[in-house]
Structures are given as C-alpha cells and as structure tokens.
Enzyme design. Structure first.
Site, PDB file in Angstrom:
ATOM      1  N   TYR A 182      -0.234  -1.508 -12.406  1.00  0.00           N
ATOM      2  CA  TYR A 182      -1.728  -2.130 -12.669  1.00  0.00           C
ATOM      3  C   TYR A 182      -2.013  -0.721 -13.732  1.00  0.00           C
ATOM      4  CZ  TYR A 182      -1.282  -2.892  -7.543  1.00  0.00           C
ATOM      5  OH  TYR A 182      -1.132  -3.758  -6.460  1.00  0.00           O
ATOM      6  N   GLY A 224       0.734  -1.147   0.199  1.00  0.00           N
ATOM      7  CA  GLY A 224       0.393   0.043  -0.061  1.00  0.00           C
ATOM      8  C   GLY A 224       1.083   1.245   0.531  1.00  0.00           C
ATOM      9  N   GLU A 272       4.153  -7.275   1.993  1.00  0.00           N
ATOM     10  CA  GLU A 272       3.920  -7.154   0.293  1.00  0.00           C
ATOM     11  C   GLU A 272       3.603  -6.046  -0.730  1.00  0.00           C
ATOM     12  OE1 GLU A 272      -0.418  -8.568   1.432  1.00  0.00           O
ATOM     13  OE2 GLU A 272      -0.177 -10.559   1.624  1.00  0.00           O
ATOM     14  N   ARG A 306       2.523  -2.179  -6.506  1.00  0.00           N
ATOM     15  CA  ARG A 306       3.251  -1.097  -7.100  1.00  0.00           C
ATOM     16  C   ARG A 306       4.712  -0.255  -6.733  1.00  0.00           C
ATOM     17  NH1 ARG A 306      -0.693   2.874  -8.706  1.00  0.00           N
ATOM     18  NH2 ARG A 306      -2.551   2.053  -6.103  1.00  0.00           N
ATOM     19  N   CYS A 327     -14.085   4.015 -28.932  1.00  0.00           N
ATOM     20  CA  CYS A 327     -15.203   5.205 -29.040  1.00  0.00           C
ATOM     21  C   CYS A 327     -16.417   5.021 -28.075  1.00  0.00           C
ATOM     22  CB  CYS A 327     -15.841   4.037 -29.825  1.00  0.00           C
ATOM     23  SG  CYS A 327     -15.635   4.591 -31.650  1.00  0.00           S
TER      24      CYS A 327
END
Ligand code: LLP
Length: 420
Positions: free
Chosen positions: A374, A242, A276, A279, A345
């Site tokens: 991500y 996180g 863990e 990112r 579109c």
C-alpha cells in the site's frame, strides 16, 4: 547467508542480501523502493505453515503491491490471486497466474469487467449485493458460460482498526447483511448460469485483536452450516485478509494466534478455505530510500525535507500511519525532534511528525521502513513529480521492476490544444 530483509552490517550500514543500500541509490537514484524477495518468500512460507492444518488456498491480495514481478514471485511460490479490478486481472495474467486461481472481489465490478472475467473462466466472483448478482447473471447468460459465485457477508463487526480500512460494519459499502444472505443464496440456485460456491468475509485490514476474526469466521460458519442444513451446497469459505503487522517495531505478525483461530474453527471441517493475505506478505519486505534535501529550522521546530513525498507514500497523510525512519549510515549521534516532510506544497505532505531521529546532514540517505504494501501502489504524480524507481533484490542481484516515465515522457502524452 545474509539476514532477511534490511539489516545493518558491522559498520552499521544498511544492506539487503549483501548489497549496500547506498550503492543501490547510486545506481538507480532516489527516492527508491527496494523489495527483498528473501523476506517475501519467508513470509509466504510462514503463512502457508500457519494454515496448513486446514484445507485451503492462498490468494495474494494484489492490491497490496501490484507489480507484475511481485505477483509473479508469489505465483511461483504457489499463490493464486485476489483482485478488485480487471486491471489487476491483466496484471495477474502477465504474471503467469491462471484465471482458475483468481478471485474477483469488490463492490463495483462493471459489466465490461464481469464479461472479461467470465470469458476467462475465473475461479469465482465474490459478490457484494443482489444487484451485482443480476448483472453477472445477465452477462453469463449472454455468454452461456457459468459463473461461480461466493456471497460476501457483512457481519457488522468493528475490528478496531483505522476507520478508512474497516470494512465489516453495517454502515460501510461492503458485503451483504447477514439476514439477507439466506434469501440471496437461495436465489443463486434459480439462475441457470450461476453456480453458488460459498460465502466469504473480510472485515478490514491491520487487525490485531484476533477475537474479531474468530467472531467473523464463526458467524460465517454458522450461516454456512444453516444453509447446508437447508440442503444447499456450500463448498468454500473465503476468510479474506487483514492480519496486522507492526510498523513501529521489528516484530513478526502474530501467526501463532491466527493459527489457533483457524484451527479452533476449521480443523477437520469439510469447508475448503480461501485466504487473501496482502500486507503480511509484502509490507515488511519493502523500504523506501530517500535523500535529505535540506534541514530547515524554524524558531521552535526542525524540519528534515526529503526527496520522497506524499505522492510516493500517502499512508501517513491518509491514515496517520507510522513508518520507522532511520539514517542509512549514521545511527548514533545527537538526536533531534523533527517533522520529516516532502517537497509537495501541502501541510499534509509529511512522512513523520515530531519524530525523534539522529541529526542528519543534507544529502544523507534515510530509509522509510515497511513500505512494501500500500505504498508505491498508491502513488500519484501530484506536483508533476515522477514515479520513484522500484527494484527487486533476488539471489543477491538487483532488478529494476519497471521503466519510469521522466517528466518529458509525461508531458509528451498530453494533447496540446491550439488556442487562438
Ligand atoms: N481481501 C479483501 C477483500 C480486501 O479488501 C483486502 C484489503 C485484502 C483481502 C487484503 O488485506 P490485508 O491482508 O492486506 O490487510 N491502503 C490501506 C489498506 C487497504 C486494504 C484494502 N483491502 C493501508 O495502506 O493501510
């Protein structure tokens, strides 16, 4: 030695490990994801250093980027893995991560997934409900193999991040309420094929105010201490991931403050910790290179239409995420305000809105920064668009990560029905 990541040379052109980015798109086409193993290694080692004062293991959160080679690279550096599906488990095995280094998280593990994980003797399940416990117990009893269980606490903390990636509040689907932890932890001990190994928490992603981590971790520790006082063994605490990264400027994550939080709570503690991170290990080590298809001007609006779209990078559409965008070659010149949009579109198909950027010509290349995590992993084939190629830069060479299907490959997998 070259600078880490994606840097400008003396002609102001973007390079990675001494390779010009435009030579890579010449070779592999556009849009193109490029990952720098140099920065991945640096990030891993800095994080390792950040937590070296405490007893702990790093489990790369595979969901951030599940390319087998990327998992393998972190594995070689010593990481285990945090997975949320059996698909990710198979990727880890292909990447050479052994099951005894794999933590299985997630609210919806089904019995088939549980069975494969138990048969392979994974390190532990982080479970999110009492119902899940009984499913695991049933499978473990059938197989006569003991499953290690860690309970994920929902501490009811809102860590001030985007709503869609905030996971520690009561109303979210994640974790077990604080008050229920005691009775469930006790129940674990009554089940023959269940081995309780501790508690975990993960309150969300992209968190900048580390007081929230402090609060969540000290709550975890308080609950664990109470359980220990009651005579239960609580050997491990899983602290999740996180840590926030800076998408809008070239600045490192705040490892120092994280280190303070961890040391403050766990220096000299008996608990074995698991981390863990996702990112922070991979986001900044990736970019998406895209070609300008067309400049379009409406009465009072500029659009730069590019060949990457929301199917390659959905973060701006889904989370209003900001990604820095720069021309690969030209950085000086007239600036304009433009929406940078893909060919899909939908009005929602944009990478940036009202962005100040140097005026570019058709066929110029742009990089979209900080797209290692991500990004490609959340891709789709919407509008019958094929996947972008992905390359890894290792020791000054580029390696294609996987073969991508062309549109004929994709069509050939559809079953054609004869209508009469
Ligand atoms: N552990 C668990 C149990 C998780 O659910 C996650 C992320 C992590 C670790 C890794 O968190 P990180 O260190 O990467 O923040 N797609 C979103 C992010 C979703 C995060 C999901 N869980 C985005 O693009 O921002």
């Amino acid at each position: 030695m070259h600078p880490l990541g994606f840097y400008r040379d003396k002609n102001n052109e973007l390079n990675v490990q001494g390779i010009k980015l435009d030579s890579l798109t010449e070779k592999y086409g556009s849009p193109l994801f490029i990952y720098d193993t140099g920065l991945m290694k640096e990030r891993y080692e800095v994080f390792q250093n950040t937590v070296k004062n405490v007893k702990g293991n790093i489990h790369y959160a595979v969901k951030a980027n599940d390319s087998v080679n990327i998992i393998k690279f972190f594995g070689k550096l010593g990481a285990g893995a945090d997975i949320v599906s059996i698909g990710e488990f198979h990727k880890c095995i292909a990447a050479g991560i052994t099951p005894d280094k794999i933590i299985f998280s997630g609210v919806g593990k089904d019995k088939n997934e549980i069975e494969i994980a138990i048969r392979n003797k994974i390190l532990q399940f982080n479970i999110e409900s009492e119902e899940e416990l009984y499913d695991i117990n049933q499978v473990a009893s059938k197989l006569k193999i003991t499953a290690n269980i860690c309970l994920r606490i929902n501490p009811d903390i809102a860590p001030n991040t985007h709503k869609k990636i905030s996971t520690g509040e009561k109303e979210t689907k994640f974790g077990i309420d604080n008050e229920d932890i005691f009775s469930i932890y006790e129940k674990l001990h009554k089940l023959q094929y269940i081995n309780p190994v501790g508690l975990g928490v993960h309150i969300g992603s992209q968190i900048f105010d580390f007081n929230f981590f402090h609060k969540a971790y000290s709550n975890l520790k308080t609950v664990a201490d109470k359980l220990k006082n009651d005579g239960f063994k609580v050997p491990t605490l899983d602290l999740g991931g996180g840590i926030g990264i800076y998408y809008d400027e070239n600045k490192n994550p705040d490892f120092e403050t994280y280190k303070k939080v961890i040391s403050d709570l766990f220096l000299d503690s008996e608990y074995k910790l698991s981390f863990e991170p996702g990112r922070i290990l991979i986001a900044e080590a990736g970019v998406l290179v895209t070609k300008v298809i067309r400049n379009k001007k409406n009465k009072d609006k500029n659009f730069i239409i590019i060949d990457a779209a929301m199917n390659n990078l959905i973060r701006p559409t889904l989370y209003d995420a900001y990604h820095r965008i720069e021309p690969v070659k030209k950085i000086s010149g007239k600036k304009i305000i433009a929406d940078i949009v893909g060919p899909i579109c939908e009005t929602g198909d944009f990478i940036a809105l009202n962005r100040k950027i140097t005026e570019v010509n058709n066929n110029d290349l742009l990089i979209i920064r900080t797209t290692g995590a991500y990004s490609s992993v959340m891709k789709s084939n919407y509008n019958a668009r094929v996947d972008a190629v992905e390359v890894l830069i290792y020791n000054g060479n580029s390696y294609k990560l996987k073969e991508t299907d062309n549109i004929l490959d994709i069509i050939s997998k559809e079953k054609i029905i004869e209508f009469i």
